[in-house]
Design a protein around this motif. Sequence first.
Motif, PDB file in Angstrom:
ATOM      1  N   TRP A   1       1.440 -14.961   3.751  1.00 27.09           N
ATOM      2  CA  TRP A   1       2.026 -15.434   2.501  1.00 27.09           C
ATOM      3  C   TRP A   1       3.079 -16.507   2.774  1.00 27.09           C
ATOM      4  O   TRP A   1       3.151 -17.519   2.061  1.00 27.09           O
ATOM      5  N   ALA A   2       3.901 -16.301   3.799  1.00 29.93           N
ATOM      6  CA  ALA A   2       4.946 -17.269   4.132  1.00 29.93           C
ATOM      7  C   ALA A   2       4.353 -18.633   4.459  1.00 29.93           C
ATOM      8  O   ALA A   2       4.875 -19.669   4.013  1.00 29.93           O
ATOM      9  N   PHE A   3       3.274 -18.653   5.209  1.00 29.05           N
ATOM     10  CA  PHE A   3       2.640 -19.921   5.558  1.00 29.05           C
ATOM     11  C   PHE A   3       1.923 -20.535   4.355  1.00 29.05           C
ATOM     12  O   PHE A   3       2.090 -21.725   4.056  1.00 29.05           O
ATOM     13  N   ALA A   4       1.133 -19.742   3.650  1.00 34.78           N
ATOM     14  CA  ALA A   4       0.299 -20.267   2.565  1.00 34.78           C
ATOM     15  C   ALA A   4       1.096 -20.605   1.302  1.00 34.78           C
ATOM     16  O   ALA A   4       0.872 -21.648   0.690  1.00 34.78           O
ATOM     17  N   ASP A   5       2.012 -19.717   0.906  1.00 41.68           N
ATOM     18  CA  ASP A   5       2.670 -19.896  -0.380  1.00 41.68           C
ATOM     19  C   ASP A   5       4.057 -20.526  -0.282  1.00 41.68           C
ATOM     20  O   ASP A   5       4.466 -21.245  -1.192  1.00 41.68           O
TER      21      ASP A   5
ATOM     22  N   VAL B   1       6.552 -11.375  -5.842  1.00 40.65           N
ATOM     23  CA  VAL B   1       5.097 -11.227  -5.748  1.00 40.65           C
ATOM     24  C   VAL B   1       4.798  -9.828  -5.236  1.00 40.65           C
ATOM     25  O   VAL B   1       5.658  -9.150  -4.671  1.00 40.65           O
ATOM     26  N   GLU B   2       3.565  -9.410  -5.436  1.00 35.09           N
ATOM     27  CA  GLU B   2       3.037  -8.206  -4.797  1.00 35.09           C
ATOM     28  C   GLU B   2       1.871  -8.653  -3.924  1.00 35.09           C
ATOM     29  O   GLU B   2       1.066  -9.485  -4.339  1.00 35.09           O
ATOM     30  N   LEU B   3       1.806  -8.095  -2.722  1.00 30.41           N
ATOM     31  CA  LEU B   3       0.776  -8.474  -1.762  1.00 30.41           C
ATOM     32  C   LEU B   3       0.023  -7.235  -1.313  1.00 30.41           C
ATOM     33  O   LEU B   3       0.650  -6.221  -0.983  1.00 30.41           O
TER      34      LEU B   3
ATOM     35  N   LEU C   1       2.631  -4.366  -0.646  1.00 34.18           N
ATOM     36  CA  LEU C   1       3.957  -4.911  -0.387  1.00 34.18           C
ATOM     37  C   LEU C   1       4.475  -5.378  -1.732  1.00 34.18           C
ATOM     38  O   LEU C   1       3.833  -6.216  -2.390  1.00 34.18           O
ATOM     39  N   ARG C   2       5.605  -4.835  -2.164  1.00 37.49           N
ATOM     40  CA  ARG C   2       6.119  -5.149  -3.497  1.00 37.49           C
ATOM     41  C   ARG C   2       7.633  -5.267  -3.447  1.00 37.49           C
ATOM     42  O   ARG C   2       8.284  -4.757  -2.530  1.00 37.49           O
ATOM     43  N   PRO C   3       8.202  -5.918  -4.462  1.00 35.54           N
ATOM     44  CA  PRO C   3       9.669  -5.997  -4.522  1.00 35.54           C
ATOM     45  C   PRO C   3      10.288  -4.603  -4.622  1.00 35.54           C
ATOM     46  O   PRO C   3       9.663  -3.661  -5.133  1.00 35.54           O
TER      47      PRO C   3
END
Length: 177
Positions: free
Chosen positions: A117-121, A4-6, A13-15
Amino acid sequence: MEHVELSAADLLLRPWRDEDAPAVRDALGDPAIAQWNPQAGGPVDDEVALLWVRRRADWSTGGHASMAVTAAADGELLGSVSLHHIQHDEASIGYWTVPAARGRGVAVRAVVRLTEWAFADLGLHRVELCHAAANPASCRVAERAGYPPEGTLRESYRYGDGRRYDEHLHARLATDR
């Protein structure tokens, strides 16, 4: 786990990508990054940096999600943020920033966004953050990112100078406000 990109304000934030290797080589040569984020095997050359980037770009095991922290405007590498030891509904988070990005809140914004992202996704319940007690800048990042302190782990990790340091343990729960 899918890449994902955030976005986080002025950050992306990207790979990791192969073309990040030269900037990673330079970053890992910074004395503060080398001290608090040691790499096994000595100096980081082009080949080591490329392997570092490729390992972090491979999310196939589901055990980690590592991202390049870049300036949204021009793609300049500002740092790294990653979830590691992802198991069940828990993980740990780590980060570093290049010298030019320090003191600008880059690490705080990246840690907050990856935690969201860790919590939501990913459905995680707990994310831990450990840093050397001798690294007060990292403690400030943890506190500003909403990670309350939980305690001290005595001589729990060997850092870049080969010495074992006490670490401060911080954590956030999905239920925290």
